[in-house]
Design a protein around this motif. Structure first.
Motif, short mmCIF file in Angstrom:
data_model
loop_
_atom_site.label_atom_id
_atom_site.label_comp_id
_atom_site.label_asym_id
_atom_site.label_seq_id
_atom_site.Cartn_x
_atom_site.Cartn_y
_atom_site.Cartn_z
N HIS A 38 35.65 48.77 29.10
CA HIS A 38 36.96 48.17 29.34
C HIS A 38 37.79 49.19 30.11
CE1 HIS A 38 35.61 45.51 26.19
NE2 HIS A 38 36.65 44.74 26.39
N THR A 40 41.65 50.06 31.97
CA THR A 40 43.06 49.68 31.98
C THR A 40 43.48 49.43 33.42
OG1 THR A 40 43.48 50.99 30.02
CG2 THR A 40 45.39 50.39 31.35
N ALA A 44 46.93 46.71 31.20
CA ALA A 44 46.16 45.97 30.21
C ALA A 44 44.68 46.35 30.30
CB ALA A 44 46.32 44.47 30.43
N ALA A 45 44.03 46.50 29.15
CA ALA A 45 42.59 46.81 29.13
C ALA A 45 41.80 45.54 29.42
CB ALA A 45 42.19 47.37 27.77
N ARG A 46 40.93 45.63 30.40
CA ARG A 46 40.15 44.45 30.82
C ARG A 46 38.67 44.78 30.82
NH1 ARG A 46 42.97 42.74 35.39
NH2 ARG A 46 41.11 41.65 36.08
N PRO A 47 37.82 43.85 30.38
CA PRO A 47 36.38 44.11 30.37
C PRO A 47 35.79 44.05 31.78
CG PRO A 47 36.82 41.87 29.66
CD PRO A 47 38.15 42.54 29.83
N CYS A 48 34.74 44.83 31.97
CA CYS A 48 34.00 44.80 33.24
C CYS A 48 32.85 43.81 33.09
CB CYS A 48 33.44 46.18 33.55
SG CYS A 48 34.71 47.39 33.90
N GLU A 49 32.20 43.51 34.18
CA GLU A 49 31.03 42.63 34.16
C GLU A 49 29.91 43.30 34.93
OE1 GLU A 49 31.82 39.49 37.66
OE2 GLU A 49 33.30 39.41 36.06
N LEU A 57 34.72 45.03 38.30
CA LEU A 57 36.00 44.62 37.74
C LEU A 57 36.52 43.48 38.60
CD1 LEU A 57 38.32 45.22 35.72
CD2 LEU A 57 39.29 46.65 37.52
N ARG A 60 42.37 39.41 38.88
CA ARG A 60 42.94 38.08 38.66
C ARG A 60 43.74 37.69 39.89
NH1 ARG A 60 44.71 39.54 32.60
NH2 ARG A 60 42.65 39.33 31.68
N GLU A 63 46.59 39.93 41.85
CA GLU A 63 46.49 41.36 41.58
C GLU A 63 45.99 42.10 42.82
OE1 GLU A 63 45.61 42.09 36.89
OE2 GLU A 63 43.89 41.82 38.20
#
Length: 74
Positions: A38, A40, A44-49, A57, A60, A63
């Motif tokens: 994850h 930041t 905000a902390a966001r998960p990677c894929e 990353l 959205r 952004e």
């Protein structure tokens, strides 16, 4: 214990590659626990894929690509 800096591919909401970014995962034990890192982004902390051999990353809508700062340099 702090996590190591990782390099991720930045993807647009549609999946187009926008570039690379280096960041420090907020969940420092993600490798040991078999989790997704994850990062930041914009407060905000966001998960990677998964993306190829590494991580990506996905931004959205609306952004911009995050900037690297001095703390994330290798």
């Amino acid at each position: 214990m702090s996590a190591r800096v990782i390099e991720v591919t930045v993807l647009s909401p549609g999946g187009d590659v926008l570039g690379k970014w280096m960041g420090t995962p907020t969940n420092s034990l993600w490798r040991a626990r078999g989790q997704t890192p994850h990062l930041t982004v914009h407060g905000a902390a966001r998960p990677c894929e998964r993306h190829g051999e590494g991580w990506a990353l996905r931004l959205r809508e609306g952004e911009r690509i995050p900037k690297n700062n001095a703390r994330t340099r290798l």
